[in-house]
Design a protein around this motif. Structure first.
Motif, PDB file in Angstrom:
ATOM      1  N   ALA A 132       0.838  -1.200   0.000  1.00 25.68           N
ATOM      2  CA  ALA A 132       0.000   0.000   0.000  1.00 25.68           C
ATOM      3  C   ALA A 132       0.876   1.254   0.000  1.00 25.68           C
ATOM      4  N   THR A 133       1.961   1.237   0.774  1.00 25.99           N
ATOM      5  CA  THR A 133       2.877   2.374   0.785  1.00 25.99           C
ATOM      6  C   THR A 133       3.538   2.547  -0.575  1.00 25.99           C
ATOM      7  N   LEU A 134       3.930   1.453  -1.198  1.00 34.24           N
ATOM      8  CA  LEU A 134       4.531   1.541  -2.532  1.00 34.24           C
ATOM      9  C   LEU A 134       3.566   2.140  -3.543  1.00 34.24           C
ATOM     10  N   ILE A 135       2.325   1.682  -3.500  1.00 29.17           N
ATOM     11  CA  ILE A 135       1.327   2.192  -4.451  1.00 29.17           C
ATOM     12  C   ILE A 135       1.081   3.676  -4.210  1.00 29.17           C
ATOM     13  N   ARG A 136       0.944   4.056  -2.942  1.00 30.90           N
ATOM     14  CA  ARG A 136       0.713   5.465  -2.617  1.00 30.90           C
ATOM     15  C   ARG A 136       1.886   6.324  -3.088  1.00 30.90           C
ATOM     16  N   ASN A 137       3.097   5.884  -2.830  1.00 32.50           N
ATOM     17  CA  ASN A 137       4.272   6.640  -3.261  1.00 32.50           C
ATOM     18  C   ASN A 137       4.381   6.693  -4.780  1.00 32.50           C
ATOM     19  N   HIS A 138       4.013   5.595  -5.442  1.00 29.28           N
ATOM     20  CA  HIS A 138       4.074   5.571  -6.900  1.00 29.28           C
ATOM     21  C   HIS A 138       3.040   6.532  -7.497  1.00 29.28           C
ATOM     22  N   ASP A 139       1.841   6.564  -6.930  1.00 25.11           N
ATOM     23  CA  ASP A 139       0.820   7.494  -7.407  1.00 25.11           C
ATOM     24  C   ASP A 139       1.281   8.940  -7.229  1.00 25.11           C
ATOM     25  N   ALA A 140       1.882   9.235  -6.086  1.00 24.48           N
ATOM     26  CA  ALA A 140       2.389  10.598  -5.859  1.00 24.48           C
ATOM     27  C   ALA A 140       3.502  10.918  -6.850  1.00 24.48           C
ATOM     28  N   TYR A 141       4.348   9.946  -7.134  1.00 25.25           N
ATOM     29  CA  TYR A 141       5.425  10.163  -8.105  1.00 25.25           C
ATOM     30  C   TYR A 141       4.845  10.457  -9.487  1.00 25.25           C
ATOM     31  N   LEU A 142       3.860   9.648  -9.907  1.00 24.39           N
ATOM     32  CA  LEU A 142       3.248   9.874 -11.215  1.00 24.39           C
ATOM     33  C   LEU A 142       2.577  11.235 -11.280  1.00 24.39           C
ATOM     34  N   HIS A 143       1.951  11.655 -10.198  1.00 20.14           N
ATOM     35  CA  HIS A 143       1.293  12.962 -10.171  1.00 20.14           C
ATOM     36  C   HIS A 143       2.323  14.075 -10.350  1.00 20.14           C
ATOM     37  N   ARG A 144       3.490  13.921  -9.695  1.00 18.41           N
ATOM     38  CA  ARG A 144       4.535  14.950  -9.813  1.00 18.41           C
ATOM     39  C   ARG A 144       5.153  14.967 -11.205  1.00 18.41           C
ATOM     40  N   GLN A 145       5.093  13.839 -11.919  1.00 19.08           N
ATOM     41  CA  GLN A 145       5.722  13.760 -13.232  1.00 19.08           C
ATOM     42  C   GLN A 145       4.859  14.324 -14.349  1.00 19.08           C
ATOM     43  N   GLN A 146       3.587  14.579 -14.076  1.00 17.40           N
ATOM     44  CA  GLN A 146       2.712  15.102 -15.122  1.00 17.40           C
ATOM     45  C   GLN A 146       3.105  16.551 -15.416  1.00 17.40           C
ATOM     46  N   PRO A 147       3.261  16.866 -16.700  1.00 19.44           N
ATOM     47  CA  PRO A 147       3.660  18.236 -17.040  1.00 19.44           C
ATOM     48  C   PRO A 147       2.531  19.210 -16.735  1.00 19.44           C
TER      49      PRO A 147
END
Length: 181
Positions: A132-147
């Motif tokens: 769950a922590t990995l998924i949450r961190n991955h979602d936050a990472y993807l959100h930050r990567q959106q231009p």
């Protein structure tokens, strides 16, 4: 005089050589049972306890009538009674068994590495929190990567308010940085 068929000689070479490394079969079986134990601990029951100090699960015997095949043991081959061709067949059987031994050693090493990994696996609850922590961190990472997408606006669309007042100046029809001097 005892006569052996070529198949019996080959099989005797394999069987009599296998007896010299029977301990490898036992070691591989123990490692497999220990891996099964840890898989069960992680995925089924985190409170499972080792049996008699060994990492293994309880075994349940097969039902009646299972495995009633009769195994006919190959006769022990007396090497002093074999011809040169018979000794060559026996050597081929022994070589086959030694190849099997090398594969068993490699499999035991591979399984020992898997067992070390399995011993350190977290239980289901720990694993769920970790995932769950990995998924949450991955979602936050993807959100930050959106231009950041900005709507293009013509420079004339920006009216200017005079600081400290409520007066708004009309929009400029040209951009001051691109105006010709």
């Amino acid at each position: 005089m005892i006569r052996y068929t070529p198949t019996e000689i080959l099989q005797a070479g394999i069987d009599q050589t296998r007896e010299t490394f029977a301990d490898l079969y036992v070691a591989v079986d123990r490692v497999r049972k220990a891996i099964d134990f840890h898989w069960h601990r992680v995925n089924v029951d985190p409170d499972v306890q080792p049996i008699d100090g060994e990492e293994r699960l309880r075994e349940h015997g097969a039902g009646a009538g299972f495995g009633n095949e009769i195994a006919l043991p190959t006769p022990y081959v007396d090497l002093s009674r074999l011809t040169d061709a018979g000794l060559a067949l026996f050597a081929i059987g022994a070589h086959t068994a030694f190849l099997e031994r090398d594969e068993l050693i490699a499999e035991h090493e591979r399984l020992a590495e898997q067992l070390d990994w399995a011993r350190n696996l977290p239980t289901n609850e720990e694993w769920r929190r970790y995932v769950a922590t990995l998924i949450r961190n991955h979602d936050a990472y993807l959100h930050r990567q959106q231009p950041l997408t900005a709507t293009p606006v013509a420079p004339s669309a920006w009216p200017v308010r005079v600081p400290g007042t409520d007066t708004i100046l009309p929009a400029v029809s040209h951009h001051p940085l691109t105006a010709a001097a």
